[in-house]
Write an enzyme that holds these catalytic residues in place. Structure first.
Site, PDB file in Angstrom:
ATOM      1  N   HIS A  42      76.589  35.462  80.287  1.00  0.00           N
ATOM      2  CA  HIS A  42      76.686  34.052  80.700  1.00  0.00           C
ATOM      3  C   HIS A  42      77.921  33.400  80.089  1.00  0.00           C
ATOM      4  CE1 HIS A  42      73.193  33.094  83.086  1.00  0.00           C
ATOM      5  NE2 HIS A  42      72.352  33.566  82.207  1.00  0.00           N
ATOM      6  N   CYS A  62      66.456  35.421  85.102  1.00  0.00           N
ATOM      7  CA  CYS A  62      67.437  34.451  84.602  1.00  0.00           C
ATOM      8  C   CYS A  62      66.995  33.050  85.008  1.00  0.00           C
ATOM      9  CB  CYS A  62      68.811  34.771  85.200  1.00  0.00           C
ATOM     10  SG  CYS A  62      70.098  33.636  84.659  1.00  0.00           S
ATOM     11  N   LEU A  63      67.037  32.121  84.062  1.00  0.00           N
ATOM     12  CA  LEU A  63      66.646  30.731  84.371  1.00  0.00           C
ATOM     13  C   LEU A  63      67.561  30.110  85.419  1.00  0.00           C
ATOM     14  CD1 LEU A  63      65.905  29.447  80.744  1.00  0.00           C
ATOM     15  CD2 LEU A  63      64.210  29.839  82.550  1.00  0.00           C
ATOM     16  N   GLN A  81      74.820  27.653  80.945  1.00  0.00           N
ATOM     17  CA  GLN A  81      73.716  27.372  81.869  1.00  0.00           C
ATOM     18  C   GLN A  81      73.360  25.893  81.927  1.00  0.00           C
ATOM     19  OE1 GLN A  81      71.138  30.754  80.179  1.00  0.00           O
ATOM     20  NE2 GLN A  81      70.503  30.617  82.303  1.00  0.00           N
ATOM     21  N   GLY A 130      65.772  32.986  76.342  1.00  0.00           N
ATOM     22  CA  GLY A 130      67.109  32.692  75.852  1.00  0.00           C
ATOM     23  C   GLY A 130      67.816  31.730  76.790  1.00  0.00           C
ATOM     24  N   HIS A 172      72.690  39.818  78.068  1.00  0.00           N
ATOM     25  CA  HIS A 172      72.538  38.874  79.180  1.00  0.00           C
ATOM     26  C   HIS A 172      73.189  37.524  78.837  1.00  0.00           C
ATOM     27  CE1 HIS A 172      70.018  37.177  82.607  1.00  0.00           C
ATOM     28  NE2 HIS A 172      70.366  36.077  81.961  1.00  0.00           N
ATOM     29  N   GLU A 173      72.938  37.033  77.610  1.00  0.00           N
ATOM     30  CA  GLU A 173      73.481  35.714  77.220  1.00  0.00           C
ATOM     31  C   GLU A 173      74.999  35.781  77.029  1.00  0.00           C
ATOM     32  OE1 GLU A 173      71.424  33.518  77.775  1.00  0.00           O
ATOM     33  OE2 GLU A 173      69.563  34.639  77.554  1.00  0.00           O
TER      34      GLU A 173
HETATM   35 NI    NI Z   1      70.341  34.037  82.439  1.00  0.00          NI
END
Ligand code: NI
Length: 175
Positions: free
Chosen positions: A143, A97-98, A51, A46, A139-140
């Site tokens: 963000h 997480c990216l 991000q 995702g 999680h998203e």
């Molecule tokens: Ni993340």
């Protein structure tokens, strides 16, 4: 194909809340396509707009490559203005997480959620999910609210993360 740079911790805009989307225009469609390219290029499950430095409320996801792959979460799926309507239960599982590459830690999340939002055409959607998909939605949406997973772990684990992070950066400077 265009790829967007994924911002990494401790970039300050990762901590800023996003704005609701009111105009679904051609520029937004183009940004959505670039987000999808970036998601696949980075092999993430995702990706939320903040991000990539875009402080608008949306994310893209695709769980078709995940162990718990389910057809209803095979994408790319785009959710604008996501909002959790209902939660149920709790589950603690590893999360990554990216924006914090290489870091994985156990995070407690609601086990089941009902989320509403808009698809890329502006039509209202409701998605019910459990397990990994429910975790991803939470999680998203974090963000989108300017919250990173390191705010969801114990202060002891956060201290360890911060110490490791400082050490890594020091090493990067000297070597
Ligand atoms: Ni993340």
């Amino acid at each position: 194909m265009d790829f967007l740079d994924i911002l990494k911790y401790p970039e300050s805009s990762l901590f800023e809340p996003s704005k609701q989307i009111s105009d679904i225009d051609a520029a937004l469609q183009q940004q959505i396509d670039q987000m999808i390219n970036t998601l696949y290029f980075s092999r993430g499950l995702g990706l939320a707009a903040p991000q990539v430095g875009d402080l608008r409320s949306f994310f893209v996801y695709d769980l078709s490559q995940a162990d718990e792959a389910k057809v209803e979460h095979s994408g790319p799926i785009i959710v604008l203005n996501p909002e959790i309507l209902e939660t149920e239960g709790e589950e603690t599982a590893d999360e990554g997480c990216l924006s914090i590459p290489g870091y994985f830690e156990k995070v407690s999340r609601s086990y089941r959620v009902l989320m509403k939002g808009l698809d890329r055409e502006g039509k209202e959607i409701r998605i019910e999910a459990e397990g990994l998909a429910a975790r991803l939605f939470q999680h998203e949406i974090d963000h989108i609210n300017g919250v990173l997973m390191i705010s969801r772990i114990s202060s002891l684990k956060r201290d360890i993360f911060l110490r490791k992070f400082k050490k890594q950066n020091k090493n990067a400077e000297t070597g």
